[in-house]
Design an enzyme around this catalytic site. Structure first.
Site, PDB file in Angstrom:
ATOM      1  CG  LEU A  69     -32.610  33.271  29.070  1.00 44.93           C
ATOM      2  CD1 LEU A  69     -31.955  33.824  30.328  1.00 44.93           C
ATOM      3  CD2 LEU A  69     -31.696  32.272  28.400  1.00 44.93           C
ATOM      4  CD  GLU A 105     -37.546  29.921  29.116  1.00 45.75           C
ATOM      5  OE1 GLU A 105     -36.916  30.490  28.223  1.00 45.75           O
ATOM      6  OE2 GLU A 105     -37.240  30.005  30.328  1.00 45.75           O
ATOM      7  CE  LYS A 155     -27.546  31.242  28.415  1.00 46.21           C
ATOM      8  NZ  LYS A 155     -28.590  30.229  28.274  1.00 46.21           N
ATOM      9  CE1 TYR A 175     -26.981  28.871  31.946  1.00 41.85           C
ATOM     10  CE2 TYR A 175     -25.990  28.272  29.853  1.00 41.85           C
ATOM     11  CZ  TYR A 175     -27.089  28.319  30.689  1.00 41.85           C
ATOM     12  OH  TYR A 175     -28.292  27.823  30.250  1.00 41.85           O
TER      13      TYR A 175
END
Ligand code: PDD
Length: 288
Positions: free
Chosen positions: A210, A186, A154, A39
């Protein structure tokens, strides 16, 4: 009716524009069965998609990583985004794009006969961070990163991220800061930035995070502001002793993290490096 989702908003599904409550996906869709899809979340300001090319480049990389057939060329994606925006009166919003491997008999391996990917797009209501969030910053807790080892994709397989974000909600803070083997990775749905000794630091771009579209942007903004930037492994201790912490994402833009595990970060207020990067971010949006 889906709570919080306006029934009249139009979504795109496999070649058609439909009302959101009319759009239906097969129960055998591999996105539903296996989380086998990817996505993108593209922020839109005053009708203009921000960093669209970078988002579409990452979408291409995610599809290639999962070996899902590319449903459109670049022009097709741009056209889809424009068509979605033409069907809404929201000027500042989010374009959500999703592609799954498609519909097939439930078997873990890829379907032996090629199937058409399922392509979905929608516009969602979104408000950029409030003046209070920008001025006061947000709170976070540190947690172990328990996700898989391909966080660079992702993917819609977001269970680790969902559980991490819920830990933040349960702790009544805004975000988590994740650590793997004692080093910063993250947030649940954000990249994390550290300021130490006047330098902006971020974890390296590898399979453990990411690469946010704001990752590249923050590097550009730091260069423009003359702030030295280094991408390297950052220990949990360095994070806990940071002068400033920040998070970035399409929906949170860039915000200061002013408390970690209940303790103030630096002065406990958004710091000078944040203020400079924030001003740079605003200038980019204003120039759209
Ligand atoms: N999330 N890391 C993770 C795990 C993310 O899910 C996101 C974005 C980011 C920041 O990437 P970007 O700057 O491209 O938004 C980093 C989106 C907003 C989401 O899942 O809703």
């Amino acid at each position: 009716m889906i709570p919080g989702v306006p029934g009249e908003s139009q979504v795109y599904l496999n070649g058609e524009f439909l009302r959101v409550d009319e759009a239906k996906v097969s129960v055998l869709d591999r996105g539903f069965i296996f989380g086998d899809g990817i996505y993108e979340v593209v922020p839109v300001y005053h009708g203009n998609a921000f960093r669209m090319a970078e988002h579409l480049n990452r979408l291409d990389r995610s599809l290639a990583a999962l070996r899902i057939a590319q449903p459109f060329g670049r022009e097709g994606w741009i056209d889809l985004i424009q068509q979605l925006l033409a069907r809404t009166d929201m000027e500042t919003c989010i374009v959500y794009l999703q592609v799954t491997r498609g519909v097939a008999k439930r078997d873990h391996q890829f379907p032996s006969v090629p199937v058409a990917p399922t392509v979905f797009g929608m516009v969602s209501a979104w408000s950029p961070p409030t003046a209070a969030q920008r001025a006061q910053g947000v709170a976070a807790i540190g947690i172990p990163d328990e996700r898989w080892l391909h966080c660079e994709i992702k993917s819609v397989s977001l269970l680790g991220n969902v559980l991490a974000k819920q830990q933040a909600v349960d702790a009544q803070v805004d975000e988590v800061v994740q650590f793997r083997d004692g080093y910063l990775t993250e947030g649940s749905s954000t990249n994390i930035w550290v300021v130490s000794g006047g330098k902006l630091l971020a974890p390296p771009k590898n399979n453990l995070i990411l690469e946010g579209i704001r990752y590249g942007l923050m590097g550009e903004l730091a260069a423009e502001a003359g702030i030295p930037f280094e991408s390297r492994r950052i220990s949990q201790q360095e994070v806990e002793q940071a002068d400033e912490l920040m998070l970035s994402s399409a929906t949170k833009e860039v915000l200061a993290i002013v408390s970690l595990d209940g303790k103030p970060v630096g002065s406990g207020k958004p710091g000078p490096v944040f203020e400079q990067l924030r001003a740079g971010y605003d200038a980019r949006i204003a120039a759209l």
